[in-house]
Design a protein around this motif. Sequence first.
Motif, PDB file in Angstrom:
ATOM      1  N   ILE A 162      -0.173 -48.485  16.373  1.00 23.24           N
ATOM      2  CA  ILE A 162      -0.884 -47.523  17.415  1.00 23.24           C
ATOM      3  C   ILE A 162       0.059 -47.273  18.414  1.00 23.24           C
ATOM      4  N   TYR A 163       0.313 -45.805  18.856  1.00 20.77           N
ATOM      5  CA  TYR A 163       1.184 -45.308  19.552  1.00 20.77           C
ATOM      6  C   TYR A 163       0.414 -44.872  20.935  1.00 20.77           C
ATOM      7  N   VAL A 164       0.818 -45.343  21.952  1.00 22.64           N
ATOM      8  CA  VAL A 164       0.335 -44.680  23.236  1.00 22.64           C
ATOM      9  C   VAL A 164       1.186 -43.914  24.069  1.00 22.64           C
ATOM     10  N   PHE A 165       0.901 -42.459  23.935  1.00 22.78           N
ATOM     11  CA  PHE A 165       1.939 -41.622  24.492  1.00 22.78           C
ATOM     12  C   PHE A 165       1.569 -41.482  26.235  1.00 22.78           C
ATOM     13  N   LYS A 197       0.037 -31.301  23.752  1.00 31.03           N
ATOM     14  CA  LYS A 197      -0.311 -32.091  24.919  1.00 31.03           C
ATOM     15  C   LYS A 197       0.867 -32.779  25.546  1.00 31.03           C
ATOM     16  N   THR A 198       1.833 -33.282  24.718  1.00 30.33           N
ATOM     17  CA  THR A 198       2.811 -33.929  25.622  1.00 30.33           C
ATOM     18  C   THR A 198       3.925 -32.903  26.189  1.00 30.33           C
ATOM     19  N   VAL A 226      -8.604 -40.219  29.022  1.00 29.56           N
ATOM     20  CA  VAL A 226      -7.790 -40.581  28.264  1.00 29.56           C
ATOM     21  C   VAL A 226      -8.373 -39.865  26.913  1.00 29.56           C
ATOM     22  N   HIS A 227      -7.208 -39.376  26.100  1.00 26.60           N
ATOM     23  CA  HIS A 227      -7.517 -38.980  24.887  1.00 26.60           C
ATOM     24  C   HIS A 227      -7.265 -39.543  23.605  1.00 26.60           C
ATOM     25  N   ILE A 235      -2.514 -40.762  25.813  1.00 27.54           N
ATOM     26  CA  ILE A 235      -2.950 -40.303  24.463  1.00 27.54           C
ATOM     27  C   ILE A 235      -2.940 -41.467  23.763  1.00 27.54           C
ATOM     28  N   ILE A 236      -3.952 -41.762  23.126  1.00 29.88           N
ATOM     29  CA  ILE A 236      -3.825 -42.965  21.884  1.00 29.88           C
ATOM     30  C   ILE A 236      -3.784 -42.205  20.661  1.00 29.88           C
TER      31      ILE A 236
END
Length: 204
Positions: free
Chosen positions: A158-161, A78-79, A119-120, A179-180
């Motif tokens: 938690i990472y937010v892309f 996805k990224t 948002v995923h 993307i969370i």
Amino acid sequence: VIEKAGGYTKNAFLDGAIFLREDVEYKDQIGQQKVLDDEKKRLIYDQSHLGNLSMDSQVSLGVIMTARQEALTFLEEKTKINSGRIILNLTQDEFENSIDNFTIQDGDSLEIPTTPESVHLVGGVQQGISIAYNEGFHLNQYVNNVGGYTKYADRHNIYVFKASGKVIRNSHQISPGDIIYVPENVNISFNWLQFLTNITSIIS
């Protein structure tokens, strides 16, 4: 070049602009690959310690490992990891005089996607799905809308892309297309009973 192309359309999602340059090392430009590499190392480390657990624990935690592997595979897809991506801020004021308005080179590529509507969420959440973007929602509200965190969720990392290619840790401000990713912690305790049983058997 943007002006020669007629400028942006009303549906242009400038925060998600993907600028590629052939002679630029991807790893030096954005943090997404580093996060993914670190998570893969952690996955391998946790898997290597499953042998110290009882059979029941191995089965249950094996399911978590599989889910984590699927989450990392999803993030890579996805990224859109591309060698040579440079983060651009096309939305800033006075862009023409900014450092991002650099001279282009032969082979450069600029893709401007349309504005996403979702948002995923992936990783340590009850449902890894896409949900509609809500301007008034913060990070925890998105998580609550998919059933909350799992038992093993690491809520402190938690990472937010971001669609721009940036990765922000523990950001409560969520934008369209984000993307969370909620990592999962597997606390593997040493199985002393199994260890002592093996030692006793060897000594005998």
